[in-house]
Each structure stands twice: as structure tokens, then as C-alpha cells.
Design a protein around this motif. Structure first.
Motif, PDB file in Angstrom:
ATOM      1  N   TYR A 159       4.521 -50.561  12.111  1.00  9.36           N
ATOM      2  CA  TYR A 159       3.842 -51.511  11.709  1.00  9.36           C
ATOM      3  C   TYR A 159       4.818 -52.716  10.805  1.00  9.36           C
ATOM      4  N   HIS A 194       6.955 -60.966  12.784  1.00 10.03           N
ATOM      5  CA  HIS A 194       5.793 -61.730  12.544  1.00 10.03           C
ATOM      6  C   HIS A 194       6.226 -62.638  11.513  1.00 10.03           C
ATOM      7  N   GLN A 206      -1.817 -56.919  13.622  1.00 11.59           N
ATOM      8  CA  GLN A 206      -2.009 -56.529  12.202  1.00 11.59           C
ATOM      9  C   GLN A 206      -3.510 -56.818  11.598  1.00 11.59           C
ATOM     10  N   PHE A 236      -2.391 -67.969   2.889  1.00 17.79           N
ATOM     11  CA  PHE A 236      -1.582 -68.691   3.524  1.00 17.79           C
ATOM     12  C   PHE A 236      -1.552 -68.935   4.876  1.00 17.79           C
ATOM     13  N   HIS A 237      -2.772 -68.098   5.711  1.00 14.00           N
ATOM     14  CA  HIS A 237      -3.032 -68.470   6.954  1.00 14.00           C
ATOM     15  C   HIS A 237      -3.856 -69.706   6.936  1.00 14.00           C
ATOM     16  N   ASN A 254       7.317 -66.688  12.759  1.00 11.66           N
ATOM     17  CA  ASN A 254       6.142 -67.733  12.424  1.00 11.66           C
ATOM     18  C   ASN A 254       6.772 -68.526  11.176  1.00 11.66           C
ATOM     19  N   GLY A 311       0.800 -60.755  15.512  1.00  5.97           N
ATOM     20  CA  GLY A 311      -0.252 -61.124  14.516  1.00  5.97           C
ATOM     21  C   GLY A 311      -1.620 -60.482  14.484  1.00  5.97           C
ATOM     22  N   PRO A 312      -2.304 -60.664  15.700  1.00  2.00           N
ATOM     23  CA  PRO A 312      -3.509 -60.067  16.010  1.00  2.00           C
ATOM     24  C   PRO A 312      -3.730 -58.431  15.796  1.00  2.00           C
ATOM     25  N   ARG A 348      -2.189 -55.784   0.758  1.00  2.00           N
ATOM     26  CA  ARG A 348      -1.394 -56.455   1.786  1.00  2.00           C
ATOM     27  C   ARG A 348      -0.152 -55.724   2.089  1.00  2.00           C
ATOM     28  N   ARG A 349       0.376 -55.893   3.306  1.00  2.00           N
ATOM     29  CA  ARG A 349       1.641 -55.153   3.711  1.00  2.00           C
ATOM     30  C   ARG A 349       1.321 -53.720   3.862  1.00  2.00           C
ATOM     31  N   TRP A 360       9.770 -60.667   5.466  1.00  2.00           N
ATOM     32  CA  TRP A 360      10.253 -61.962   5.626  1.00  2.00           C
ATOM     33  C   TRP A 360      10.776 -62.378   4.415  1.00  2.00           C
ATOM     34  N   PHE A 402     -10.903 -65.208  10.101  1.00  2.00           N
ATOM     35  CA  PHE A 402      -9.738 -64.310   9.618  1.00  2.00           C
ATOM     36  C   PHE A 402      -9.554 -64.429   8.072  1.00  2.00           C
ATOM     37  N   TYR A 417      -5.982 -53.853   9.913  1.00  2.00           N
ATOM     38  CA  TYR A 417      -6.841 -54.049   8.848  1.00  2.00           C
ATOM     39  C   TYR A 417      -8.361 -53.534   9.344  1.00  2.00           C
TER      40      TYR A 417
HETATM   41  C1  HEM Z   1       1.332 -61.919   7.660  1.00  2.00           C
HETATM   42  C2  HEM Z   1      -2.180 -62.138  10.990  1.00  2.00           C
HETATM   43  C3  HEM Z   1      -0.397 -66.376  12.629  1.00  2.00           C
HETATM   44  C4  HEM Z   1       2.912 -66.320   9.189  1.00  2.00           C
HETATM   45  C5  HEM Z   1      -0.277 -61.634   8.292  1.00  2.00           C
HETATM   46  C6  HEM Z   1      -0.834 -60.583   8.275  1.00  2.00           C
HETATM   47  C7  HEM Z   1      -1.827 -60.834   9.307  1.00  2.00           C
HETATM   48  C8  HEM Z   1      -1.470 -61.921  10.050  1.00  2.00           C
HETATM   49  C9  HEM Z   1      -3.068 -59.654   9.265  1.00  2.00           C
HETATM   50  C10 HEM Z   1      -0.808 -59.586   6.739  1.00  2.00           C
HETATM   51  C11 HEM Z   1      -0.134 -58.427   7.321  1.00  2.00           C
HETATM   52  C12 HEM Z   1       0.023 -57.417   5.960  1.00  2.00           C
HETATM   53  O1  HEM Z   1      -0.091 -57.876   4.852  1.00  2.00           O
HETATM   54  O2  HEM Z   1       0.114 -56.344   6.198  1.00  2.00           O
HETATM   55  C13 HEM Z   1      -1.948 -63.158  11.901  1.00  2.00           C
HETATM   56  C14 HEM Z   1      -2.762 -63.570  13.116  1.00  2.00           C
HETATM   57  C15 HEM Z   1      -2.385 -64.904  13.383  1.00  2.00           C
HETATM   58  C16 HEM Z   1      -1.097 -65.037  12.415  1.00  2.00           C
HETATM   59  C17 HEM Z   1      -3.947 -63.051  13.866  1.00  2.00           C
HETATM   60  C18 HEM Z   1      -2.784 -65.568  14.498  1.00  2.00           C
HETATM   61  C19 HEM Z   1      -1.946 -65.686  15.944  1.00  2.00           C
HETATM   62  C20 HEM Z   1       0.404 -66.968  11.889  1.00  2.00           C
HETATM   63  C21 HEM Z   1       1.027 -68.046  11.861  1.00  2.00           C
HETATM   64  C22 HEM Z   1       2.088 -68.018  10.654  1.00  2.00           C
HETATM   65  C23 HEM Z   1       2.067 -66.567  10.210  1.00  2.00           C
HETATM   66  C24 HEM Z   1       0.851 -69.196  12.451  1.00  2.00           C
HETATM   67  C25 HEM Z   1       2.935 -68.903  10.080  1.00  2.00           C
HETATM   68  C26 HEM Z   1       3.378 -69.907  11.032  1.00  2.00           C
HETATM   69  C27 HEM Z   1       2.690 -64.897   8.364  1.00  2.00           C
HETATM   70  C28 HEM Z   1       3.430 -64.549   7.216  1.00  2.00           C
HETATM   71  C29 HEM Z   1       2.919 -63.478   6.853  1.00  2.00           C
HETATM   72  C30 HEM Z   1       1.843 -62.929   7.914  1.00  2.00           C
HETATM   73  C31 HEM Z   1       4.919 -65.342   6.712  1.00  2.00           C
HETATM   74  C32 HEM Z   1       3.680 -62.479   5.732  1.00  2.00           C
HETATM   75  C33 HEM Z   1       4.334 -61.414   6.197  1.00  2.00           C
HETATM   76  C34 HEM Z   1       4.639 -60.444   5.016  1.00  2.00           C
HETATM   77  O3  HEM Z   1       3.953 -59.953   4.293  1.00  2.00           O
HETATM   78  O4  HEM Z   1       5.939 -60.043   4.687  1.00  2.00           O
HETATM   79  N1  HEM Z   1      -0.481 -62.336   9.529  1.00  2.00           N
HETATM   80  N2  HEM Z   1      -0.931 -64.341  11.651  1.00  2.00           N
HETATM   81  N3  HEM Z   1       1.089 -66.010  10.722  1.00  2.00           N
HETATM   82  N4  HEM Z   1       1.598 -64.052   8.553  1.00  2.00           N
HETATM   83 FE1  HEM Z   1       0.382 -64.153  10.081  1.00  2.00          FE
END
Ligand code: HEM
Ligand code: CU
Length: 578
Positions: free
Chosen positions: A68, A75, A48, A388-389, A79, A45-46, A450-451, A136, A436, A52
Motif C-alpha cells: 500500500y 500517488h 486507496q 486536501f482532495h 499527483n 488513488g481509487p 490516514r496513511r 511524498w 469521497f 479504507y
Molecule cells: C492521498 C484517493 C486524486 C494527491 C490519498 C488518499 C486517498 C486518495 C484515499 C489517502 C491515503 C492514505 O492516507 O492512506 C484519491 C482518489 C483520487 C485522488 C480516489 C481520484 C483520482 C488526487 C489528486 C491529487 C492527489 C488529483 C493531487 C493533485 C494526494 C496526496 C496524498 C493523497 C498528495 C497524500 C499522500 C500521503 O499521505 O503521503 N488520495 N486521490 N490525489 N492524494 Fe489522492
């Protein structure tokens, strides 16, 4: 004060110690597997977030990650599916088993674990070899390997398996307690699993009828719009499958953890019944920007979507008042004194209250997403993951962490290695996720997509396109780094305590007592014939009635939208873009 021994916390004495030990071990397996998935997801996650902020870590990560999008798929899947499914399918069987004093059917529960585990391994294999960077949501015509789709099929199937286990436990309990109302935690777990079982029909149809045979080459083309519609029939309810287990803890346990009582048992039941009924019909609000259905329907969807906010607002007030009640019992005075008087030194309590606070931002941004016109501004921008975060990424993740803080000692008889480190992890998660999410939602208003692998752009292109959003994007990166620190602090406590925690007497499950509800009774507690319950509570206990209403509402909302799609089928060949 509530005496600990009035509350059920053990399996019936008739159960052999071995069965009780197996139940605990299996729950621990669900918990460890779930959090191991989060370990992978939270490591990526971080990266990603740094993307940005303009930092491209991905060239340095080859050959571990090719792109990416491969990382983003891992991710989202780890998650969003693996972590949440494993923890939930453990909790929503274990807690009712303890509450009812009925042992779960271990064979069925093990099967649930095994089916999801095989599914997870298939999906991990497909993501690791970079054959399936489909994210996902796996929207066709993007095309991944059969391992990906069959793995998801198994994950989805396994995640509905607690439903028969719950129904069976409830039936056993009822035989011993005829005419009584289902105890609260079991009721909440059952409505959650019924909702999810119905919702799963959408993605199962998508996978079994289309994507599985397509990935094997048995059919040549698929229809993107029909498949998106089927996906969101499950994909909207999944957000409730993420939230409701957290609500189970807030309603069913938190009031006791803070030393008070749940202020209203009926409100909890109404909330869960409404969530179950409203969750399914509104899935197409994820298709506001898709063609093919009328504006009238889009308008109706907005109204229906806003109605889903009601049970969450009820939750905010009911939980808020329960916390205030406990705070005042603890001697808190004045407007805010009760809030300070809560047991903030307990990491499990702190995590849940902080999670609830982040949900204010989550709910507010959700109302933006759910409004058709406002949605047009934020659609496919970083606003959406920003939203959704502060729902699944905080409410669910932090509440599950909170649960692990009492559950690890409860299951293993080992204390947390460090309460201070646990507290540090949840506060850092809270601050990191808030920074964040503010960054992501704010950047989304500048149209940052996004994405998008924006950090791979040439430097001046990145600045020309996103320079205006440089402050929010810096917040995104900073929040991401804090989240790295928070998650590793958490994992040190979680795995460290399981492995090295000092031995101590296991604490009981902190089931809360409540006002206005039926006294909770295990299978072998004294009979309770004069149980007081309002006609409404009795009506809500007819879960098959709620199921019928949900099915009818869903058909009414989906048939008019799907019907025209079925008459204009598009035949899209698969695309592999990586
Ligand atoms: C997407 C960061 C934790 C679920 C993303 C994105 C970022 C990010 C920056 C967007 C990426 C993009 O749109 O290009 C983080 C960070 C986390 C974290 C820094 C801390 C550890 C979590 C947790 C969950 C989660 C705990 C769920 C339990 C998701 C999902 C996406 C996502 C489902 C969507 C992916 C997609 O667009 O296909 N995350 N995240 N994330 N994150 Fe996280
Ligand atoms: Cu939705």
C-alpha cells in the motif's frame, strides 16, 4: 460584448513562425507530461479509497506494487509534484508570453522541462523498485534511495526555473512600455513564481545539506525535526503553488469564458500579493503536534494561518460577483437565475465553477486544520487527505482539466472529440470528489488514521476498530470508484482530442477584460500613457518590495523556532521499514 480582436492572443509578428510553433509545442509537452503523471496517480488513488472501504486490492497487484505504501508514495508524488509542476511551469510561462506578446526564452524553458523530466524519471525509478516508499513528505529517518532524493531535488529546482523566464519577458515588455503597470496575468504568474522561488529554499536546504549526502552515505545521521521544519517551509507554500495557477485562470480567463468581465482587477492583485506574503511564514502550523517550540508560537501561528484565509475569501467574492455579472448580461434574473444562465454547456466553464464550489468544503476544513486545538482532533486522521482532495484534488485538478479543454484545441488546432464526454467527466469528478471528501473528513472524526493499510487487517479487527465509521468509509470507497470513471472519461477526451480531434481553427487564449485595472497591452499595441492605476496598484507592482517583506516575515517567524532546534540536534540513523 467584447470584441475578440481587441485582446492579445498571438506572439509578436516579428517572431518567426518557427519560434511561435516551438512555443506551442513546448507548452503541449508540459501539458501532456503533467497529465500523464496524473493518469498514473489517479489510477492508484481509487485503490486507496477501496482500502479504507475494507477492500484490499494490493495482494492481486504484486509484483507491480509490493505494498500500500509504495502505491501511496507514487500517488502523492505523481499527483502532488509531477502533475502540478509540469502543468504550472508550462502555463505560467505560456500565458504571460501571450499576454505580453513577448516570446519566452526557449532555451531556458526547455531546460526547465528537461531538469524536471530527468528528476521525474529518477523518482519514478526509485519508487518503482520499492526502494523508496517514504511517501511524498519523505520524512527522515525513513530512508529511500539516492535516486529518490536527487530526483526530488531536480524536480524542485526545475519548478523554480520559470521565474527568470518571467522576469526576462517582463523586462523586455517594460522597455517598450515604460511606466505602465504589469498586465494582470503576468502579474499573477510572477508573484506565484516569486513566492515559490523563495519557498523552495527550505526543501532545497533539506535535500542538499542533509538528505542527498545522507542517502549517498556521506553523512551517517540526520535530525528529523530540523528536516521537517525545512520541509514545511516549502510544504505549506506548495499548497499556494497548487492554488495560485488555478486562481490565475479564474481571475484572468474565466470571466471572459462566461461572457463577462472580471469585476475587479485590483482585488486580483491584492489577493496575489497577500498570498505571496502570507504563504511562507506559517509553514510550522504543520508541526502543531511536534515537540520543541512554545505554545506562544503555536498561538501566533493560528492567527497568521487564519489570515491566509482572507485572500481566498476575497477570491470567492470577486469571482462570484464576476460570474453574477456575466449571468445577468446573459439574461439571468432573480436570485439564482444568473447562475443557471452561465454557459454550463462549455466543459471548461463547468469544470471551473464546480471546482470553486468544492473549495467551500476545502476552505472550511482548512480552517479546522489551521486551529491548533481542533487540529489535535483531526491530526493524522483521514480528515487531512479529505481536506486536501477538495483543494488540490479538485480546485487544481479540475481547473487544469478546464484549461486543457480550450488549450488542446488552441495548441493543436484539433477540436475536443466529445464535449459531452468532457462534461460527463467533470460532473462525475465533482460528485465523486465531494462524496469521497465528505467520507474522508467524516471518518477522520472517528479517528480513522490516514496513511494506514487498514484493509490488510484481519476482518474482525478492521470491524472492531472502524465499524463505527462504516458509513463514511463506504462513501470513501464509492467516491473513489466514481473518480476512476471520471478520470478515464477525462483522459479519453484529453488524449483522444490530441490524437484524433477534428481539425479546426484554433481558438484564442480567452484573456478577460476587467474593471478598475490598467488596460492590458502587448508589446506592440499602441502606447498607453494615460493609463489609470491607483497608487495601491502602482505600489503592488514593485514586486521586489513584496519579496523583501516576505523574506523579513519569514525570518521573523522561523528564526525563533529553528534556533532552539539547532541547539538540540538529534542524530537519527536511517530506517527502512519495507
Ligand atoms: C492521498 C484517493 C486524486 C494527491 C490519498 C488518499 C486517498 C486518495 C484515499 C489517502 C491515503 C492514505 O492516507 O492512506 C484519491 C482518489 C483520487 C485522488 C480516489 C481520484 C483520482 C488526487 C489528486 C491529487 C492527489 C488529483 C493531487 C493533485 C494526494 C496526496 C496524498 C493523497 C498528495 C497524500 C499522500 C500521503 O499521505 O503521503 N488520495 N486521490 N490525489 N492524494 Fe489522492
Ligand atoms: Cu499549511
Amino acid at each position: 460584448e467584447i470584441a475578440a480582436d481587441t485582446l492579445p492572443s498571438t506572439l509578436p509578428r516579428s517572431e518567426s513562425d518557427r519560434a511561435a510553433a516551438s512555443t506551442c509545442r513546448l507548452m503541449l509537452a508540459f501539458l501532456i507530461t503533467g497529465f500523464s503523471a496524473l493518469l498514473i496517480g489517479a489510477t492508484i488513488g481509487p485503490l486507496q479509497a477501496l482500502n479504507y472501504g475494507g477492500v484490499d486490492a494490493y495482494p492481486a497487484l504484486r509484483p507491480l506494487l509490493q505494498s500500500y505504501y509504495q502505491g501511496l508514495t507514487i500517488h502523492g508524488v505523481m499527483n502532488g509534484y509531477v502533475f502540478t509542476f509540469f502543468v504550472t511551469c508550462g502555463l505560467l510561462v505560456y500565458l504571460p508570453a501571450r499576454e505580453l506578446g513577448v516570446a519566452p526564452n526557449l532555451t531556458m524553458w526547455r531546460t526547465c522541462f528537461a531538469v524536471m523530466a530527468v528528476g521525474a524519471l529518477c523518482v519514478i525509478y526509485a519508487m518503482a523498485d520499492n526502494s523508496s516508499s517514504v511517501l511524498w513528505t519523505f520524512y527522515p529517518p525513513l530512508k529511500g534511495s539516492p535516486f529518490f532524493y536527487f530526483g526530488i531535488t531536480l524536480l524542485a529546482l526545475g519548478s523554480t526555473m520559470p521565474l527568470p523566464i518571467l522576469l526576462k519577458m517582463r523586462a523586455t515588455w517594460r522597455r517598450h512600455r515604460p511606466g505602465e503597470i504589469t498586465p494582470l496575468v503576468t502579474y499573477m504568474s510572477l508573484t506565484t513564481m516569486l513566492m515559490w522561488g523563495l519557498a523552495g529554499v527550505g526543501v532545497m536546504a533539506e535535500l542538499v545539506l542533509q538528505l542527498d549526502p545522507w542517502s549517498l552515505g556521506l553523512i551517517g545521521t540526520v535530525d528529523p525535526i530540523i528536516n521537517r521544519t525545512l520541509f514545511w517551509l516549502t510544504g505549506h507554500p506548495i499548497v499556494y503553488f497548487w492554488l495560485m495557477p488555478a486562481y490565475v485562470s479564474w481571475y484572468g480567463l474565466l470571466s471572459r469564458q462566461v461572457g463577462g468581465k472580471l469585476i475587479s482587477d485590483p482585488m486580483a492583485r491584492i489577493t496575489f500579493a497577500l498570498l505571496m506574503i502570507f504563504a511562507l511564514p506559517v509553514g510550522t502550523h504543520h508541526q502543531f503536534s511536534d515537540p520543541g517550540f512554545s505554545s506562544i508560537w503555536r498561538g501566533i501561528l493560528v492567527v497568521l494561518t487564519m489570515s491566509v484565509a482572507t485572500p481566498s475569501l476575497v477570491t470567492a467574492f470577486t469571482i462570484g460577483l464576476s460570474l453574477e455579472y456575466a449571468g445577468r448580461l446573459r439574461g439571468g434574473k432573480g436570485w439564482f437565475g444568473w447562475f443557471r444562465a452561465l454557459p454550463w454547456g462549455d466543459p471548461s466553464v463547468a469544470a471551473q465553477i464546480l471546482a470553486a464550489i468544492t473549495f467551500i468544503l476545502g476552505g472550511a476544513t482548512g480552517i479546522v486544520n489551521g486551529s491548533w486545538q481542533l487540529n489535535a482532533i483531526v491530526h493524522n486522521t483521514t480528515f487531512i487527505p479529505g481536506h486536501f482532495h477538495v483543494t488540490v484534488g479538485s480546485v487544481t485538478a479540475m481547473t487544469f482539466m478546464a484549461i486543457s479543454f480550450w488549450m488542446v484545441p488552441h495548441l493543436t488546432g484539433r477540436q475536443l472529440i466529445s464535449r459531452r464526454l468532457a462534461l460527463f467527466s467533470v460532473w462525475t469528478w465533482f460528485v465523486g470528489m465531494t462524496i469521497f471528501a465528505i467520507g474522508m473528513t467524516w471518518a477522520g472524526l472517528y479517528g480513522v488514521p490516514r496513511r494506514a493499510w487498514v484493509s490488510a487487517l484481519p476482518h474482525d479487527t478492521y470491524h472492531a476498530l472502524y465499524g463505527a465509521a462504516s458509513v463514511p468509509l463506504a462513501l470513501v470507497a464509492a467516491g473513489g470508484v466514481l473518480l476512476w470513471v471520471a478520470s478515464y472519461a477525462f483522459f479519453a477526451v484529453f488524449f483522444g482530442s490530441i490524437l484524433f480531434g477534428r481539425r479546426a481553427a484554433p481558438p484564442p487564449v480567452p484573456f478577460a477584460q476587467s474593471f478598475g485595472g490598467p488596460a492590458s497591452s502587448t508589446i506592440d499595441s499602441p502606447p498607453n500613457p494615460a493609463q489609470s492605476a491607483s497608487p495601491l496598484i502602482r505600489a503592488l507592482d514593485h514586486v521586489w518590495l513584496l519579496t523583501g517583506i516576505t523574506v523579513l516575515a519569514t525570518l521573523a517567524a522561523y528564526i525563533p523556532i529553528l534556533w532552539p532546534f539547532l541547539h538540540h540536534v538529534t542524530r537519527a540513523p536511517g530506517w527502512i521499514l519495507w
